[in-house]
Design a protein around this motif. Structure first.
Motif, short mmCIF file in Angstrom:
data_model
loop_
_atom_site.label_atom_id
_atom_site.label_comp_id
_atom_site.label_asym_id
_atom_site.label_seq_id
_atom_site.Cartn_x
_atom_site.Cartn_y
_atom_site.Cartn_z
N SER A 406 0.60 -1.16 0.12
CA SER A 406 0.01 -0.11 0.06
C SER A 406 0.92 1.84 0.28
O SER A 406 1.79 1.46 0.80
N PHE A 407 0.18 1.90 -0.86
CA PHE A 407 0.75 3.51 -0.50
C PHE A 407 0.11 4.37 -0.33
O PHE A 407 -1.43 4.38 -0.92
N GLY A 408 0.28 5.73 0.80
CA GLY A 408 -0.27 6.53 1.36
C GLY A 408 0.34 8.06 0.51
O GLY A 408 1.44 8.10 1.01
N LEU A 409 -1.17 8.61 -0.10
CA LEU A 409 -0.12 9.48 -0.62
C LEU A 409 -0.44 10.67 -0.05
O LEU A 409 -1.81 10.99 1.17
N GLY A 410 0.51 12.16 0.18
CA GLY A 410 -0.59 12.94 0.41
C GLY A 410 0.15 13.22 2.35
O GLY A 410 0.37 12.48 2.52
N ARG A 411 -0.46 14.43 2.83
CA ARG A 411 -0.14 14.48 4.49
C ARG A 411 -1.01 13.89 5.16
O ARG A 411 -0.81 13.62 6.18
N SER A 412 -2.27 13.45 4.79
CA SER A 412 -2.40 13.31 6.28
C SER A 412 -3.33 11.79 5.45
O SER A 412 -4.89 11.94 5.51
N PRO A 413 -2.74 10.99 4.80
CA PRO A 413 -4.23 9.56 4.86
C PRO A 413 -4.19 8.91 5.90
O PRO A 413 -3.86 9.25 7.08
N SER A 414 -5.45 8.14 6.17
CA SER A 414 -5.84 7.64 7.28
C SER A 414 -4.14 6.47 7.03
O SER A 414 -4.67 5.59 6.55
N ARG A 415 -3.74 5.92 8.30
CA ARG A 415 -2.30 5.52 8.63
C ARG A 415 -3.01 4.53 9.18
O ARG A 415 -2.43 3.57 8.44
N SER A 416 -3.85 3.99 10.03
CA SER A 416 -4.16 2.82 9.49
C SER A 416 -4.92 1.89 9.00
O SER A 416 -4.46 0.57 8.48
N LEU A 417 -5.23 2.73 7.90
CA LEU A 417 -5.96 2.04 6.76
C LEU A 417 -5.10 1.32 6.30
O LEU A 417 -4.67 0.64 5.33
N VAL A 418 -3.66 2.25 5.57
CA VAL A 418 -2.56 1.72 4.49
C VAL A 418 -2.15 1.09 4.92
O VAL A 418 -1.62 0.55 5.32
N LYS A 419 -1.24 1.13 6.87
CA LYS A 419 -0.59 0.38 7.54
C LYS A 419 -1.52 -1.09 7.39
O LYS A 419 -0.76 -2.59 7.66
N GLY A 420 -2.32 -1.17 7.70
CA GLY A 420 -3.39 -2.27 8.16
C GLY A 420 -3.45 -3.11 6.70
O GLY A 420 -3.76 -4.27 6.94
N LEU A 421 -3.98 -2.47 5.76
CA LEU A 421 -3.60 -3.12 4.63
C LEU A 421 -2.67 -3.83 4.43
O LEU A 421 -2.93 -5.31 3.94
N ALA A 422 -1.41 -3.43 4.25
CA ALA A 422 -0.59 -4.25 3.72
C ALA A 422 0.56 -5.04 5.44
O ALA A 422 0.65 -7.23 4.97
N ARG A 423 -0.12 -4.81 7.10
CA ARG A 423 0.27 -6.50 7.44
C ARG A 423 -0.93 -6.72 7.76
O ARG A 423 -0.79 -7.89 8.01
N SER A 424 -2.21 -6.71 7.33
CA SER A 424 -3.38 -8.10 6.89
C SER A 424 -3.23 -8.96 6.33
O SER A 424 -3.60 -9.67 6.35
N THR A 425 -2.08 -8.76 4.96
CA THR A 425 -1.96 -9.34 4.57
C THR A 425 -0.13 -10.15 4.01
O THR A 425 0.24 -10.34 3.11
N ASN A 426 0.30 -9.36 5.31
CA ASN A 426 1.64 -10.38 4.48
C ASN A 426 2.37 -9.24 3.46
O ASN A 426 3.56 -9.62 2.96
N GLY A 427 2.05 -8.18 4.03
CA GLY A 427 2.22 -7.18 2.49
C GLY A 427 3.06 -5.93 3.30
O GLY A 427 4.56 -5.95 4.36
N ARG A 428 3.89 -4.72 2.91
CA ARG A 428 4.45 -3.90 3.23
C ARG A 428 3.71 -2.83 2.68
O ARG A 428 3.00 -2.04 1.43
N PHE A 429 3.96 -1.53 3.01
CA PHE A 429 3.02 -0.17 3.03
C PHE A 429 4.66 1.05 3.12
O PHE A 429 5.53 0.46 3.84
N CYS A 430 4.04 1.74 2.62
CA CYS A 430 4.75 3.25 2.84
C CYS A 430 3.97 4.34 2.75
O CYS A 430 3.07 4.65 1.73
N PHE A 431 4.60 5.68 2.94
CA PHE A 431 4.18 7.11 3.10
C PHE A 431 4.47 7.86 1.96
O PHE A 431 6.26 7.66 1.80
N ILE A 432 4.33 8.12 0.74
CA ILE A 432 4.30 9.47 0.10
C ILE A 432 4.30 10.80 0.42
O ILE A 432 3.54 11.26 0.50
#
Length: 468
Positions: A406-432
């Motif tokens: 997952s990629f979280g874009l902008g100043r204030s994405p929902s961190r719980s969503l962006v991080k949760g998407l990756a963690r719940s599926t053994n993936g990886r997240f980043c914020f841009i």
């Protein structure tokens, strides 16, 4: 912001304008040791109304944080919260208000997971209310294990609510979103020196105090730091460091273990699989802000040029509805299909209305990968939705065959969503964040997606003393 709840009004009264309790000061104090942080947020509010009020305050917090202390103080009276079942706590709070007593209620927003709500009842006129919230949180290892990042969320972006088909205020309030506010914030953070080479902040100018033997002290270098963006502190790690760190406190200890590449290779079974790459792209109206849709186009072109031969792919855009480039879940990556994808990416705009993320994920869940294939999902979004819990529950059901990067874009994405998407599926997240080059993030995410996933990791160690 602490908002005054509207009083009941008669039918012939004019609608009451929203009123806000002035926020006088905000201070963040943190103690960081390896991958854990103990954070205390202190806030002072004042009731300038002529009557006592009930106020509601919403504040963001990291989704894996655990709040362990909540203190409210008015004059010399200090109240420390007890942990109770939600319905019981709400009942006692309402009973206290009916009896005219001061009452305080802290609860988590069940839908978003990264917002907490404080109800402050019967705040007297002319009085200040001092709120202290303490929590512990796990920190994220980023940039291929080179840095640990400490984040203090300070803003809540407008969240799209699918049940209302529109933007909703946080935590069920009727507060209005604003682009800027006059509030300022102060911060002091202590960072343990073990395995740390240097500190930096991509969000704010900071100054470093090196006088302490065991830890660094980090402060803002500006006196007036506005409360307009999340606080980010990068803790750069030594190149030569132990992959096991032990931290000991009174009556507790913490061990952090970071597997290296050799550890991972020994755990792999060398099973050959064919990769599917599915790109889920947020094309809702909010992606126009901060040129987020521009970052998406840049990222997608880089991805398209970097996919391996003999892989399969698809692009799904979503907003109020979702649209798939190909009718099948995935198609072979070849010159013809690559050209179709490039033509779509060049014309991609933030023109699909709301942010209905659940439906494209459901569609993928109904079309699982074929045997012998592993599906890697790249999801690019500003993460501004309210039904985070529902989305993450669906992702967990897909985790055996799919990973989300997952990629979280902008100043204030929902961190719980962006991080949760990756963690719940053994993936990886980043914020841009805004004004950032995307090529590094794309390369790192694709590199991780091409690696096998290691699950059910078991760690054994022998302690010199008995631990109970």
């Amino acid at each position: 912001m602490l908002r005054i709840k509207s009083r009941l009004i008669a039918a012939n009264d004019l609608p009451e304008q929203p009123k806000y309790v002035p926020l006088k000061s905000v201070r963040v104090e943190g103690k960081i040791e390896s991958f854990a942080a103990d954070v205390t947020i202190k806030q002072v509010f004042r009731n300038d109304e002529t009557n006592p009020i009930e106020a509601v305050y919403c504040f963001p917090i990291e989704e894996q944080a655990a709040v362990y202390k909540f203190i409210a103080q008015i004059d010399d009276r200090q109240i420390e919260a007890d942990l109770k079942e939600k319905k019981e706590a709400q009942k006692e709070y309402n009973e206290a208000l009916q009896q005219g007593h001061g009452a305080y209620l802290l609860e988590q927003d069940e839908k978003s997971q990264d917002n907490f709500i404080i109800n402050i009842g019967a705040l007297p006129s002319g009085k200040e209310c001092h709120i202290t919230i303490s929590y512990v949180t796990e920190l994220d290892l980023i940039d291929n294990g080179q840095k640990i990042q400490f984040v203090v969320p300070t803003t809540i972006a407008p969240r799209y609510n699918p049940s209302k088909s529109g933007i909703s205020s946080p935590a069920g309030t009727t507060s209005q979103y604003v682009q800027s506010a006059p509030y300022t914030i102060d911060m002091q953070c202590e960072v343990g020196k073990t395995n740390v080479s240097r500190l930096s902040s991509p969000s704010h100018p900071v100054e470093l105090d090196l006088s302490q033997q065991d830890y660094y002290v980090v402060r803002f270098s500006q006196n007036q730091t506005h409360l307009d963006r999340d606080i980010l502190l990068d803790i750069h790690l030594n190149e030569q460091r132990s992959n096991t760190v032990l931290a000991i406190e009174q009556n507790a200890f913490m061990i952090s273990f970071t597997p290296n590449e050799q550890d991972c290779q020994r755990a792999m079974n060398n099973v050959e699989t064919t990769n599917e790459f599915v790109f889920i792209v947020d094309c809702s109206g909010s992606m126009r802000d901060e040129n987020k849709i521009g970052y998406v186009r840049q990222s997608m072109m880089l991805f398209l040029k970097s996919l391996p031969l003999n892989s399969y792919f698809n692009i799904i855009r979503f907003g109020s509805s979702h649209r798939s480039l190909f009718d099948q879940a995935t198609v072979i990556y070849n010159e013809e299909n690559s050209k179709k994808a490039a033509d779509l990416i060049k014309t991609m705009e933030a023109d699909l209305g709301g942010t209905e993320l659940l439906n494209p994920l459901k569609w993928l869940g109904e079309h699982p990968p074929q045997d012998g294939r592993s599906r890697q999902i790249f999801l690019l979004t500003d993460g501004e939705i309210s039904n985070v819990t529902e989305v993450l529950d669906l992702c967990r059901s897909m985790s055996k065959s799919s990973r989300i990067f997952s990629f979280g874009l902008g100043r204030s994405p929902s961190r719980s969503l962006v991080k949760g998407l990756a963690r719940s599926t053994n993936g990886r997240f980043c914020f841009i964040p805004p004004s950032t080059k995307v090529d590094t993030y794309v390369g790192q995410q694709l590199e991780k997606a091409l690696q096998s996933s290691i699950t059910n990791l078991e760690i054994k160690w022998n302690l010199p003393i008995q631990v109970t």
